[in-house]
Design an enzyme around this catalytic site. Structure first.
Site, PDB file in Angstrom:
ATOM      1  N   LYS A  13      -4.966  -4.349  -1.425  1.00 42.59           N
ATOM      2  CA  LYS A  13      -5.977  -3.288  -1.248  1.00 42.59           C
ATOM      3  C   LYS A  13      -6.329  -2.634  -2.591  1.00 42.59           C
ATOM      4  CE  LYS A  13      -3.525  -0.728   1.620  1.00 42.59           C
ATOM      5  NZ  LYS A  13      -2.244  -1.476   1.689  1.00 42.59           N
ATOM      6  N   ARG A  88      -3.371   5.785   7.831  1.00 35.22           N
ATOM      7  CA  ARG A  88      -2.165   4.974   8.003  1.00 35.22           C
ATOM      8  C   ARG A  88      -1.637   5.039   9.442  1.00 35.22           C
ATOM      9  NH1 ARG A  88      -0.885   3.778   2.566  1.00 35.22           N
ATOM     10  NH2 ARG A  88       1.285   3.150   2.324  1.00 35.22           N
ATOM     11  N   ARG A 127       5.876  -7.136  -8.049  1.00 35.44           N
ATOM     12  CA  ARG A 127       4.849  -6.266  -8.627  1.00 35.44           C
ATOM     13  C   ARG A 127       5.399  -5.402  -9.772  1.00 35.44           C
ATOM     14  NH1 ARG A 127       1.129  -2.844  -4.643  1.00 35.44           N
ATOM     15  NH2 ARG A 127       3.061  -1.839  -4.009  1.00 35.44           N
ATOM     16  N   ARG A 162       7.559   0.140  -9.174  1.00 39.71           N
ATOM     17  CA  ARG A 162       7.525   1.342  -8.327  1.00 39.71           C
ATOM     18  C   ARG A 162       8.858   1.467  -7.602  1.00 39.71           C
ATOM     19  NH1 ARG A 162       2.032   1.240  -4.854  1.00 39.71           N
ATOM     20  NH2 ARG A 162       3.527   1.912  -3.310  1.00 39.71           N
ATOM     21  N   ARG A 173       8.991  -0.203   4.600  1.00 41.86           N
ATOM     22  CA  ARG A 173       7.537  -0.009   4.508  1.00 41.86           C
ATOM     23  C   ARG A 173       6.811  -0.976   5.438  1.00 41.86           C
ATOM     24  NH1 ARG A 173       6.342  -0.814  -1.470  1.00 41.86           N
ATOM     25  NH2 ARG A 173       4.218  -0.230  -0.965  1.00 41.86           N
TER      26      ARG A 173
HETATM   27  P1  AMP Z   1       0.828   3.092  -1.146  1.00 40.15           P
HETATM   28  O1  AMP Z   1       0.631   3.218  -2.613  1.00 40.15           O
HETATM   29  O2  AMP Z   1      -0.465   3.161  -0.379  1.00 40.15           O
HETATM   30  O3  AMP Z   1       1.660   1.888  -0.758  1.00 40.15           O
HETATM   31  O4  AMP Z   1       1.661   4.383  -0.684  1.00 40.15           O
HETATM   32  C1  AMP Z   1       2.946   4.650  -1.196  1.00 40.15           C
HETATM   33  C2  AMP Z   1       3.655   5.640  -0.286  1.00 40.15           C
HETATM   34  O5  AMP Z   1       2.918   6.875  -0.258  1.00 40.15           O
HETATM   35  C3  AMP Z   1       3.767   5.221   1.177  1.00 40.15           C
HETATM   36  O6  AMP Z   1       4.879   4.380   1.419  1.00 40.15           O
HETATM   37  C4  AMP Z   1       3.897   6.581   1.856  1.00 40.15           C
HETATM   38  O7  AMP Z   1       5.193   7.120   1.680  1.00 40.15           O
HETATM   39  C5  AMP Z   1       2.928   7.437   1.044  1.00 40.15           C
HETATM   40  N1  AMP Z   1       1.553   7.380   1.601  1.00 40.15           N
HETATM   41  C6  AMP Z   1       0.455   6.802   1.036  1.00 40.15           C
HETATM   42  N2  AMP Z   1      -0.623   6.951   1.808  1.00 40.15           N
HETATM   43  C7  AMP Z   1      -0.198   7.617   2.919  1.00 40.15           C
HETATM   44  C8  AMP Z   1      -0.847   8.064   4.097  1.00 40.15           C
HETATM   45  N3  AMP Z   1      -2.139   7.834   4.338  1.00 40.15           N
HETATM   46  N4  AMP Z   1      -0.086   8.746   5.014  1.00 40.15           N
HETATM   47  C9  AMP Z   1       1.214   9.000   4.805  1.00 40.15           C
HETATM   48  N5  AMP Z   1       1.892   8.586   3.717  1.00 40.15           N
HETATM   49  C10 AMP Z   1       1.194   7.906   2.770  1.00 40.15           C
END
Ligand code: AMP
Length: 216
Positions: A13, A88, A127, A162, A173
């Site tokens: 994404k 999400r 990554r 990360r 996740r």
């Molecule tokens: P991402 O970079 O999108 O994989 O997000 C990393 C982490 O941020 C996720 O595993 C969640 O802990 C938090 N996070 C990101 N977007 C959301 C969302 N829309 N709702 C809740 N937690 C989020």
């Protein structure tokens, strides 16, 4: 263009959002990036979010919705946006509908980045992110040059993993994605907004499929 990129962690994404930003000049709005920014700045919100993020769970809807509301009100979002990693869960999708209804800016499409879980595991464990330019590499599939350095910065490697890309967090996740995010596929299908793109291909091939899916 107002779209949501939907897909499991590691489905590409972020990478595809960046290509859309370059091609169309509309902002990528990533709740993950906004949260990581808050963590890096050490804000109260960042402090609260960090432990949750490091465990692979979802941050409180109220926190994320507040951030999205604020971000969508900035002038650059008036010409369109790519939502990456938001919504999400069903509650966030409902809140987004309500917010976009208020702003009279409905979504054009929701694109599912479709990919097998086994492929995701490799993508996520491999990554690495350049600390200087933010460029994303993968030690298995798109490693930095030899000797390993960030091709864009052309300097010593400052690649970071990360904290939530560690193997022990990835399982959580993916579990959270299955339980909470996957139901959005049917939700958006029923609204007639869902498009599906095969995300298990070269970056450029996926990008072309994505452009066809959203008609740009
Ligand atoms: P991402 O970079 O999108 O994989 O997000 C990393 C982490 O941020 C996720 O595993 C969640 O802990 C938090 N996070 C990101 N977007 C959301 C969302 N829309 N709702 C809740 N937690 C989020």
């Amino acid at each position: 263009m107002r779209i949501v990129l939907l897909g499991a962690p590691g489905s590409g994404k972020g990478t595809q959002s960046q290509l859309l930003v370059q091609a169309f000049g509309i902002p990528q709005i990533s709740t993950g990036d906004l949260l990581r920014e808050a963590v890096a700045k050490g804000t109260d919100l960042g402090k609260r979010a960090k432990a949750v993020m490091d465990s692979g769970k979802l941050v409180d809807d109220a926190i994320v919705l507040g951030m999205i509301r604020e971000r969508l009100s900035l002038p650059d979002a008036a010409k369109g946006f790519i939502l990456d990693g938001f919504p999400r869960n069903i509650a966030q999708a409902g809140a987004l509908n309500a917010l976009l209804g208020e702003l009279r800016t409905p979504l054009d499409a929701v694109v599912l980045m479709d990919i097998d879980v086994d492929v995701l595991f490799k993508r996520l464990t491999g990554r690495r992110i350049c600390q200087d330019c933010g460029r994303v590499f993968n030690v298995f599939t798109s490693p930095p040059g030899t000797p390993p350095h960030c091709a864009q910065c052309n300097d010593m490697p400052r690649l970071l993993q990360r904290p939530d890309d560690r193997e022990e967090v990835i399982g959580k996740r993916l579990e959270v994605y299955e339980a909470q995010t996957k139901p959005l596929i049917e939700y958006y299908r029923s609204l007639g907004l869902l498009k599906i793109v095969d995300a298990d291909a070269e970056t450029q091939t996926v990008f072309e499929a994505l452009r066809r899916a959203v008609g740009v």
